[in-house]
Design an enzyme around this catalytic site. Structure first.
Site, mmCIF file in Angstrom:
data_model
loop_
_atom_site.group_PDB
_atom_site.id
_atom_site.type_symbol
_atom_site.label_atom_id
_atom_site.label_comp_id
_atom_site.label_asym_id
_atom_site.label_seq_id
_atom_site.Cartn_x
_atom_site.Cartn_y
_atom_site.Cartn_z
ATOM 1 C CG ASP A 213 -1.773 1.111 1.402
ATOM 2 O OD1 ASP A 213 -1.763 2.229 0.637
ATOM 3 O OD2 ASP A 213 -2.525 1.388 2.252
ATOM 4 C CD GLN A 216 -0.894 8.613 3.694
ATOM 5 O OE1 GLN A 216 -0.234 9.552 3.530
ATOM 6 N NE2 GLN A 216 -2.276 8.942 3.539
ATOM 7 C CB CYS A 377 -9.062 5.065 8.387
ATOM 8 S SG CYS A 377 -10.259 5.728 7.739
#
Length: 419
Positions: A213, A216, A377
């Site tokens: 992921d 960021q 989150c």
């Protein structure tokens, strides 16, 4: 590092002209509650430069048409621009093939695509999907859903108090039942930059594929998927100065070829009859329906903008902001930073004794300072630290030390008011 010409000689320039850069971002000149905006919510979404804004306008004014299906001029024009953007993305992350770039709605959509498609084919009862304590809900919930209907289970890599993964424990948790490792490159809450290359190398020793992921990371760090050797990588356009509603799933060709389609509809087919459908080639097999065309096209403009500044310059400036903000915030009595890893991106999450993060955020907003408050989150991560949430300030290359000073002053004012 950037260079310029002087008397036919190449001169190295180390100056980072943040004030010049800020002029490219119109929203940074706005006011909030009568105060100049200090935008420190870049981990949630970044502001957009004129290059991207004008490209969106240009698409609707001069190119607007559906893609891939028309023989007329406008359709061909839009298709060419859309596919050219795919090539630019492929170059940006250094894929082996352009068709390994799948356009999605964003990071969440990309993870759900892999969970649905890869999961349907390769995850079965008794298998294990491995994530970490610091994952965003988008990299937790899809795997929980997959586990519920497949009979698989989740295994969670622990972290220490600094917010760093415990690699020795990670190694000890790996076995033949683990079928996929899913890990954030950079934590959206802690700012921790995880050693993803090492994680990939360890996982591949067990023939376990790895999903990264990079939501960021893509705006802060250069990413080379071939050098990392990751199997999947996902990110969003809106966090890297591009439009919302567009993201990228990179997948190795061997996995994408074996995975069934995620959705059915137009453009992902070769032939359709009531008896059988045959699927399109990559990447179109995973791109059913009319996409967010202008966002896909304009993602290339965001990439060009980042490349023009250069990651060396971006990293240097953002790291200076991170260190300066960390030092100044820690001077405030009762303030504690959550996430003190040795390797961090430009994100600071903090709490102040006996003051709710939401209350601090409200006062900062009245001062024109945009930060994020809450659990970001990452509720399981908040549970690990035994807190309800944090105040999060996240910096981009267009932020300044003067804005850090305003943040620190605003937090001090909030502490005085709320203590």
């Amino acid at each position: 590092m950037k260079f310029f010409m002087k008397n036919d000689n190449i001169i190295e320039s180390t100056e980072f002209k943040v004030e010049m850069i800020r002029k490219d971002f119109p929203l940074l000149t706005t006011t909030v509650h009568g105060k100049p905006l200090v935008y420190l919510d870049n981990a949630a979404t970044s502001q957009k430069p004129w290059d991207v804004i004008k490209a969106i306008e240009n698409y609707y004014a001069h190119q607007n048409s559906n893609i891939h299906r028309g023989v007329h001029y406008l359709s061909q024009l839009a298709t060419e621009a859309y596919e050219e953007s795919r090539k630019k993305v492929a170059q940006f992350i250094n894929t082996a093939h352009n068709h390994e770039v799948i356009f999605t709605k964003g990071t969440t959509d990309g993870i759900n695509l892999v969970a649905s498609s890869f999961g349907r084919k390769f995850i079965h009862s008794g298998d294990i999907i491995m994530i970490s304590t610091m994952e965003h809900h988008s990299n937790i919930v899809p795997w929980q859903l997959l586990s519920e209907y497949s009979g698989a289970s989740l295994s969670v890599i622990p972290i220490n108090e600094k917010g760093e993964l415990l690699l020795d424990q990670f190694k000890s948790m790996l076995n033949k039942k683990v079928k996929l490792v899913c890990i954030a490159y950079v934590s959206n809450t802690l700012g921790t930059v995880n050693p993803v290359k090492k994680i990939i190398e360890i996982s591949h020793q067990y023939n376990i594929p790895v999903l990264i992921d990079a939501a960021q990371a893509i705006q802060h760090l250069p990413i080379d998927v071939q050098e990392l050797d990751c199997d999947f990588l996902v990110f969003s356009g809106h966090k890297m100065y591009g439009p919302t509603g567009i993201g990228v799933l990179y997948g190795k060709e061997k996995w994408l070829e074996d995975m069934p389609p995620y959705q059915g509809g137009g453009d992902m087919i070769k032939t359709v009859s009531f008896d059988k459908t045959t699927y399109n080639e990559l990447p179109f097999k995973f791109e059913a329906g009319t996409p967010n065309i202008e966002a896909g096209i304009c993602l290339a403009n965001a990439i060009a903008y980042i490349k023009n500044i250069g990651f060396d310059q971006i990293h240097r400036h953002e790291h200076e902001l991170l260190e300066y903000a960390t030092d100044e915030l820690l001077k405030i009595a009762g303030l504690k930073i959550i996430g003190t890893a040795a390797h961090k991106a430009s994100v600071i999450s903090f709490i102040v004794d006996n003051i709710h993060p939401y209350d601090i955020g409200l006062i900062l907003d009245k001062l024109g300072i945009a930060v994020r408050t809450g659990h970001h989150c990452t509720q399981p991560l908040m549970d690990f630290y035994g807190i309800a949430g944090t105040v999060r300030a996240s910096f981009a290359f267009y932020n300044t030390k003067e804005e850090v000073d305003q943040l620190v002053s605003g937090v001090k004012k909030a502490v005085r008011m709320l203590s």
